[in-house]
Design a protein around this motif. Sequence first.
Motif, PDB file in Angstrom:
ATOM      1  N   GLU A 107       0.842  -1.192   0.000  1.00  0.00           N
ATOM      2  CA  GLU A 107       0.000   0.000   0.000  1.00  0.00           C
ATOM      3  C   GLU A 107       0.879   1.245   0.000  1.00  0.00           C
ATOM      4  OE1 GLU A 107      -2.816  -0.026   3.119  1.00  0.00           O
ATOM      5  OE2 GLU A 107      -3.889  -1.784   2.400  1.00  0.00           O
ATOM      6  N   CYS A 108       0.400   2.305  -0.652  1.00  0.00           N
ATOM      7  CA  CYS A 108       1.172   3.542  -0.745  1.00  0.00           C
ATOM      8  C   CYS A 108       1.037   4.350   0.543  1.00  0.00           C
ATOM      9  CB  CYS A 108       0.671   4.383  -1.927  1.00  0.00           C
ATOM     10  SG  CYS A 108       0.730   3.510  -3.505  1.00  0.00           S
ATOM     11  N   GLY A 109       1.984   5.258   0.726  1.00  0.00           N
ATOM     12  CA  GLY A 109       1.903   6.177   1.846  1.00  0.00           C
ATOM     13  C   GLY A 109       0.837   7.225   1.602  1.00  0.00           C
ATOM     14  N   ARG A 110       0.520   7.992   2.627  1.00  0.00           N
ATOM     15  CA  ARG A 110      -0.530   8.994   2.508  1.00  0.00           C
ATOM     16  C   ARG A 110      -0.185  10.015   1.430  1.00  0.00           C
ATOM     17  NH1 ARG A 110      -2.309  13.073   7.295  1.00  0.00           N
ATOM     18  NH2 ARG A 110      -0.404  14.105   6.652  1.00  0.00           N
ATOM     19  N   GLY A 111      -1.159  10.274   0.551  1.00  0.00           N
ATOM     20  CA  GLY A 111      -0.976  11.263  -0.494  1.00  0.00           C
ATOM     21  C   GLY A 111      -0.557  10.703  -1.834  1.00  0.00           C
ATOM     22  N   TRP A 112      -0.424   9.348  -1.955  1.00  0.00           N
ATOM     23  CA  TRP A 112       0.058   8.763  -3.203  1.00  0.00           C
ATOM     24  C   TRP A 112      -0.748   7.516  -3.581  1.00  0.00           C
ATOM     25  CZ3 TRP A 112       3.593  11.425  -5.973  1.00  0.00           C
ATOM     26  CH2 TRP A 112       4.280  12.428  -5.285  1.00  0.00           C
ATOM     27  N   TYR A 113      -0.784   7.211  -4.884  1.00  0.00           N
ATOM     28  CA  TYR A 113      -1.431   5.994  -5.353  1.00  0.00           C
ATOM     29  C   TYR A 113      -0.770   5.555  -6.656  1.00  0.00           C
ATOM     30  CZ  TYR A 113      -3.957   8.507  -9.046  1.00  0.00           C
ATOM     31  OH  TYR A 113      -4.283   9.233 -10.158  1.00  0.00           O
ATOM     32  N   GLY A 114      -1.141   4.342  -7.132  1.00  0.00           N
ATOM     33  CA  GLY A 114      -0.584   3.808  -8.371  1.00  0.00           C
ATOM     34  C   GLY A 114       0.176   2.515  -8.134  1.00  0.00           C
ATOM     35  N   ASP A 115       0.512   1.822  -9.217  1.00  0.00           N
ATOM     36  CA  ASP A 115       1.233   0.549  -9.110  1.00  0.00           C
ATOM     37  C   ASP A 115       2.543   0.702  -8.365  1.00  0.00           C
ATOM     38  OD1 ASP A 115      -0.785  -0.630 -10.517  1.00  0.00           O
ATOM     39  OD2 ASP A 115       0.221  -0.503 -12.464  1.00  0.00           O
ATOM     40  N   GLN A 116       3.199   1.830  -8.583  1.00  0.00           N
ATOM     41  CA  GLN A 116       4.459   2.099  -7.914  1.00  0.00           C
ATOM     42  C   GLN A 116       4.364   3.324  -7.017  1.00  0.00           C
ATOM     43  OE1 GLN A 116       7.404   2.428 -11.013  1.00  0.00           O
ATOM     44  NE2 GLN A 116       7.202   0.292 -11.642  1.00  0.00           N
ATOM     45  N   CYS A 117       3.131   3.646  -6.651  1.00  0.00           N
ATOM     46  CA  CYS A 117       2.874   4.813  -5.776  1.00  0.00           C
ATOM     47  C   CYS A 117       3.474   6.075  -6.379  1.00  0.00           C
ATOM     48  CB  CYS A 117       3.443   4.571  -4.376  1.00  0.00           C
ATOM     49  SG  CYS A 117       2.765   3.118  -3.554  1.00  0.00           S
ATOM     50  N   GLN A 118       3.331   6.227  -7.693  1.00  0.00           N
ATOM     51  CA  GLN A 118       3.973   7.337  -8.377  1.00  0.00           C
ATOM     52  C   GLN A 118       3.056   8.530  -8.620  1.00  0.00           C
ATOM     53  OE1 GLN A 118       2.842   4.591  -9.692  1.00  0.00           O
ATOM     54  NE2 GLN A 118       2.541   4.650 -11.906  1.00  0.00           N
ATOM     55  N   HIS A 119       1.746   8.388  -8.328  1.00  0.00           N
ATOM     56  CA  HIS A 119       0.805   9.477  -8.583  1.00  0.00           C
ATOM     57  C   HIS A 119       0.343  10.104  -7.265  1.00  0.00           C
ATOM     58  CE1 HIS A 119       0.728   8.197 -12.701  1.00  0.00           C
ATOM     59  NE2 HIS A 119       0.211   7.013 -12.404  1.00  0.00           N
ATOM     60  N   PRO A 120       0.321  11.454  -7.179  1.00  0.00           N
ATOM     61  CA  PRO A 120      -0.179  12.100  -5.965  1.00  0.00           C
ATOM     62  C   PRO A 120      -1.699  12.112  -5.931  1.00  0.00           C
ATOM     63  CG  PRO A 120       0.506  13.759  -7.552  1.00  0.00           C
ATOM     64  CD  PRO A 120       0.863  12.425  -8.163  1.00  0.00           C
ATOM     65  N   CYS A 121      -2.270  11.950  -4.729  1.00  0.00           N
ATOM     66  CA  CYS A 121      -3.719  12.091  -4.585  1.00  0.00           C
ATOM     67  C   CYS A 121      -4.112  13.535  -4.873  1.00  0.00           C
ATOM     68  CB  CYS A 121      -4.149  11.717  -3.158  1.00  0.00           C
ATOM     69  SG  CYS A 121      -3.762  10.016  -2.670  1.00  0.00           S
ATOM     70  N   SER A 122      -5.384  13.746  -5.191  1.00  0.00           N
ATOM     71  CA  SER A 122      -5.856  15.103  -5.442  1.00  0.00           C
ATOM     72  C   SER A 122      -5.639  15.958  -4.193  1.00  0.00           C
ATOM     73  CB  SER A 122      -7.346  15.077  -5.796  1.00  0.00           C
ATOM     74  OG  SER A 122      -7.875  16.395  -5.796  1.00  0.00           O
ATOM     75  N   ILE A 123      -5.209  17.196  -4.405  1.00  0.00           N
ATOM     76  CA  ILE A 123      -4.981  18.105  -3.275  1.00  0.00           C
ATOM     77  C   ILE A 123      -6.291  18.455  -2.578  1.00  0.00           C
ATOM     78  CG2 ILE A 123      -2.884  19.098  -4.238  1.00  0.00           C
ATOM     79  CD1 ILE A 123      -4.521  21.441  -5.243  1.00  0.00           C
ATOM     80  N   ASN A 124      -7.412  18.116  -3.217  1.00  0.00           N
ATOM     81  CA  ASN A 124      -8.712  18.426  -2.620  1.00  0.00           C
ATOM     82  C   ASN A 124      -9.265  17.263  -1.802  1.00  0.00           C
ATOM     83  OD1 ASN A 124      -8.760  20.967  -3.983  1.00  0.00           O
ATOM     84  ND2 ASN A 124      -9.339  19.890  -5.858  1.00  0.00           N
ATOM     85  N   CYS A 125      -8.564  16.111  -1.762  1.00  0.00           N
ATOM     86  CA  CYS A 125      -8.989  14.999  -0.907  1.00  0.00           C
ATOM     87  C   CYS A 125      -8.780  15.376   0.557  1.00  0.00           C
ATOM     88  CB  CYS A 125      -8.166  13.736  -1.203  1.00  0.00           C
ATOM     89  SG  CYS A 125      -8.507  12.957  -2.798  1.00  0.00           S
ATOM     90  N   LEU A 126      -9.751  15.049   1.399  1.00  0.00           N
ATOM     91  CA  LEU A 126      -9.577  15.304   2.829  1.00  0.00           C
ATOM     92  C   LEU A 126      -8.378  14.523   3.347  1.00  0.00           C
ATOM     93  CD1 LEU A 126     -13.160  15.332   4.432  1.00  0.00           C
ATOM     94  CD2 LEU A 126     -11.523  17.209   4.294  1.00  0.00           C
ATOM     95  N   GLU A 127      -7.513  15.228   4.093  1.00  0.00           N
ATOM     96  CA  GLU A 127      -6.300  14.643   4.663  1.00  0.00           C
ATOM     97  C   GLU A 127      -5.405  14.001   3.603  1.00  0.00           C
ATOM     98  OE1 GLU A 127      -7.005  12.084   7.967  1.00  0.00           O
ATOM     99  OE2 GLU A 127      -8.439  13.446   8.922  1.00  0.00           O
ATOM    100  N   GLU A 128      -5.658  14.369   2.328  1.00  0.00           N
ATOM    101  CA  GLU A 128      -4.849  13.847   1.207  1.00  0.00           C
ATOM    102  C   GLU A 128      -4.851  12.314   1.173  1.00  0.00           C
ATOM    103  OE1 GLU A 128      -0.982  15.700   0.728  1.00  0.00           O
ATOM    104  OE2 GLU A 128      -1.657  17.321   2.011  1.00  0.00           O
ATOM    105  N   ARG A 129      -5.962  11.716   1.534  1.00  0.00           N
ATOM    106  CA  ARG A 129      -6.063  10.250   1.537  1.00  0.00           C
ATOM    107  C   ARG A 129      -6.921   9.793   0.362  1.00  0.00           C
ATOM    108  NH1 ARG A 129      -3.983   7.965   6.022  1.00  0.00           N
ATOM    109  NH2 ARG A 129      -3.711   9.254   7.878  1.00  0.00           N
ATOM    110  N   CYS A 130      -6.374   8.818  -0.397  1.00  0.00           N
ATOM    111  CA  CYS A 130      -7.111   8.278  -1.530  1.00  0.00           C
ATOM    112  C   CYS A 130      -6.818   6.790  -1.663  1.00  0.00           C
ATOM    113  CB  CYS A 130      -6.747   9.021  -2.817  1.00  0.00           C
ATOM    114  SG  CYS A 130      -5.029   8.787  -3.353  1.00  0.00           S
ATOM    115  N   ASN A 131      -7.654   6.105  -2.449  1.00  0.00           N
ATOM    116  CA  ASN A 131      -7.468   4.677  -2.688  1.00  0.00           C
ATOM    117  C   ASN A 131      -6.120   4.449  -3.358  1.00  0.00           C
ATOM    118  OD1 ASN A 131      -7.680   2.178  -4.537  1.00  0.00           O
ATOM    119  ND2 ASN A 131      -9.426   1.933  -3.157  1.00  0.00           N
ATOM    120  N   HIS A 132      -5.313   3.531  -2.806  1.00  0.00           N
ATOM    121  CA  HIS A 132      -3.951   3.380  -3.315  1.00  0.00           C
ATOM    122  C   HIS A 132      -3.904   2.771  -4.713  1.00  0.00           C
ATOM    123  CE1 HIS A 132      -4.569  -0.746  -1.744  1.00  0.00           C
ATOM    124  NE2 HIS A 132      -3.660  -1.106  -2.621  1.00  0.00           N
ATOM    125  N   THR A 133      -5.066   2.295  -5.200  1.00  0.00           N
ATOM    126  CA  THR A 133      -5.102   1.720  -6.554  1.00  0.00           C
ATOM    127  C   THR A 133      -5.732   2.677  -7.559  1.00  0.00           C
ATOM    128  OG1 THR A 133      -5.285  -0.518  -5.635  1.00  0.00           O
ATOM    129  CG2 THR A 133      -5.911  -0.214  -7.952  1.00  0.00           C
TER     130      THR A 133
END
Length: 402
Positions: A107-133
């Motif tokens: 699983e990616c760290g907070r604020g990131w998602y993708g196969d290699q956790c290479q994409h940032p979550c949207s800055i508008n997500c609460l607490e910058e948390r998004c589905n890691h996939t």
Amino acid sequence: MLGLSKLLLPFFVVVQGYTACKWGLHGEHCNLTCPQNCALLPPLDVPYCDTDTGKCSEGCQCGWHGDLCNQDCNQNCLNTTCNHQTGHCTLGCSGTNTGFFCDDTGECGRGWYGDQCQHPCSINCLEERCNHTTGACILGCSGTYTGEFCNTTKVANNKEDANSLDAILELFTLNVAVAATVTVAVAVAVTLTVIVFIRWLRGKNRKRRQRKSSRSLEAESSEVESFTDDLHKKEPPMYSGDLIEGVEEVLRKISNNYRKVKNTLETHGRVTMSGSPGKGNTTIALTLGTEYRDEGYEVVSVNDILKFNLQHYVNQGKDMCFIFHDVFKTVELPKDATLLQRLLHELKSNLKKRHSENVQKLYAIFTMNTYSDTGQIPELGEVGDYFFSGPPFINFNMEFRV
């Protein structure tokens, strides 16, 4: 039988009256049993260990590691197999786990998602948390944003945001101009006051010396008149010419630096201004932002580069200008090096793409108030050199001296 004797002979060697222990035993008197998880060596298939130390010198049975083979391999190691010394999973990991010990759940760290956790979550997500996939915001959206990825909002809010940025840029530009004018005026006033006081003090000292040499009232009156004449001379006071020339030199260099920064930006698509506070980095950056905004560009002011969602803006099909203020202020290297490299690589790719395809323009302006020659740039590798060295890098500490 003879063959078996030859095979066992090395394990029953007599050296100066000392007899080696039988397989499976160790200790001074060969009365201690080898650890039960030591490797089983043929032909006896009993645990073997060093006769002096009791350590499993030939390795461990499957699933164990350590000098005494008393530590189990991670249950996520493929076939429960690991290096008998380090415990690293030598055959890889089962399931989606990763890492030397297969203890990373993937699983990616907070604020990131993708196969290699290479994409940032949207800055508008609460607490910058998004589905890691998928990148979908899992706690909802901040402000008035809506949607699975919190990337839609009302048109009125977009206009409000744009007006807010306009107001900030205009207010900052106005404040800088006023502050510069006031600073110069105060400096001139203080300088003139000091000059007048020094000349008055000199005149007073001359008057005292004159009183000692001549006690006449006429001589005293003459000295006072001489000091008064000095105050009313039409010639400018001492140093005033130097002061005016100094102010003109400051304004000239600010203007020259602005032109140099703009030419560099429009030539390379990127520019980085480095310098200590007061060198004009932020002033020039926001002045350029105001100019490009008036030309129809979407100007984005970024105070924390690690929270910046590049894809949210580059997919809008507009001419864009990004201003990254004091880019290393919120970055902790080497801890954040990988995240920063990822974002800079994305920005570099978009800059080159727009330049080669001659589509909507994209400019990136960086300021660095914390830069030093022994700083953090080398830790970013090739992408650090691309943005923070060479012709697109301007160090005001070296070029802007008055």
